[in-house]
Design an enzyme around this catalytic site. Structure first.
Site, PDB file in Angstrom:
ATOM      1  N   ASN A 106     -55.555 -11.187 -40.900  1.00 27.93           N
ATOM      2  CA  ASN A 106     -55.697 -10.462 -42.173  1.00 27.93           C
ATOM      3  C   ASN A 106     -54.648 -10.970 -43.141  1.00 27.93           C
ATOM      4  OD1 ASN A 106     -56.515  -8.373 -44.034  1.00 27.93           O
ATOM      5  ND2 ASN A 106     -54.659  -7.242 -43.466  1.00 27.93           N
ATOM      6  N   HIS A 108     -52.417  -9.606 -46.369  1.00 32.37           N
ATOM      7  CA  HIS A 108     -52.014  -8.357 -47.020  1.00 32.37           C
ATOM      8  C   HIS A 108     -51.062  -8.690 -48.163  1.00 32.37           C
ATOM      9  CE1 HIS A 108     -51.301  -4.082 -47.386  1.00 32.37           C
ATOM     10  NE2 HIS A 108     -50.005  -4.329 -47.454  1.00 32.37           N
ATOM     11  N   GLN A 172     -50.218 -17.478 -54.410  1.00 32.53           N
ATOM     12  CA  GLN A 172     -49.575 -17.829 -53.132  1.00 32.53           C
ATOM     13  C   GLN A 172     -50.473 -17.509 -51.940  1.00 32.53           C
ATOM     14  OE1 GLN A 172     -46.606 -19.562 -52.825  1.00 32.53           O
ATOM     15  NE2 GLN A 172     -47.128 -19.744 -54.997  1.00 32.53           N
ATOM     16  N   GLU A 173     -51.273 -16.432 -52.059  1.00 34.44           N
ATOM     17  CA  GLU A 173     -52.212 -16.104 -50.978  1.00 34.44           C
ATOM     18  C   GLU A 173     -53.137 -17.283 -50.724  1.00 34.44           C
ATOM     19  OE1 GLU A 173     -54.173 -12.230 -51.169  1.00 34.44           O
ATOM     20  OE2 GLU A 173     -52.611 -11.472 -52.494  1.00 34.44           O
TER      21      GLU A 173
END
Ligand code: GAR
Length: 195
Positions: A106, A108, A172-173
């Site tokens: 995942n 977050h 950045q994700e």
């Protein structure tokens, strides 16, 4: 390694992962699965030639077990080896997570263990934090918990709103998640740290 990607919305993280899985990458996407038929990411996945599926959670009401049984049934038709949650906004119970133990990731939008749950950027601003970021972790039965496989940090700037900070973190994700997936899919469990 066949990867199922779960989305609920625009799917920009899904897109960055799908686009990364080419050439000598050890994984390939097998399905993009959404709990919402109107998720913008579905059309983007189809445009890239990736199979899509929808399992709407609403007909199941509070019966999470029944929703997750259907999710698992649809999922298994695509014979995935692992799952990447990409902005999938349904909490999964232990009945589901235990079937994918060590095989579900995942992303977050906070520097876990800080700010589990929702409204992460506003909470970082309210706390006066000087940095924010995102985390990729293995999914366990506890929400936004599980071994951390990578983090990326960004500065909080004067005048930031939750929206401007979210946009900075999201860029950045899109770098972090593909970097972690590539390592994970090749069996390398060392955490990724960015920048
Ligand atoms: C991303 O910021 C992701 O980190 C977050 O939702 C957004 C999805 O954007 N996930 C969560 O909050 C999970 N609790 P996307 O659909 O454009 O990838």
């Amino acid at each position: 390694m066949r990867v199922a990607l779960f989305i609920s919305g625009g799917g920009s993280n899904m897109l960055s992962l799908v686009k990364s899985m080419t050439g000598d990458h050890p994984a390939r996407p097998c399905v993009v699965l959404s709990n919402r038929a109107d998720a913008g990411g579905l059309a983007k996945a189809e445009a890239l030639g990736v199979a899509t599926a929808v399992v709407d959670h609403r007909p199941y009401g509070a019966d999470r077990g029944a929703f997750e049984a259907e999710l698992q049934s649809v999922l298994l038709r695509h014979t995935p080896d692992m799952i990447c949650l990409c902005g999938f906004m349904r909490v999964l119970t232990e009945g589901f997570t235990s079937q994918w133990d060590g095989r579900m990731l995942n992303i977050h939008p906070s520097l876990l263990p800080k700010y589990k749950g929702l409204h992460t950027h506003q909470r970082a601003l309210d706390a006066g934090d000087s940095e924010a970021g995102c985390t990729v972790h293995e999914v366990t039965a506890k929400l936004d918990d599980g071994p951390i496989l990578g983090q990326a940090r960004v500065p909080v700037l004067a005048g930031d709103t939750a929206e401007t900070l979210a946009a900075r973190v999201l860029t950045q994700e899109h770098i972090l998640y593909p970097a972690v997936l590539r390592r994970f899919a090749s069996g390398d469990m060392r955490p990724v740290t960015l920048p």
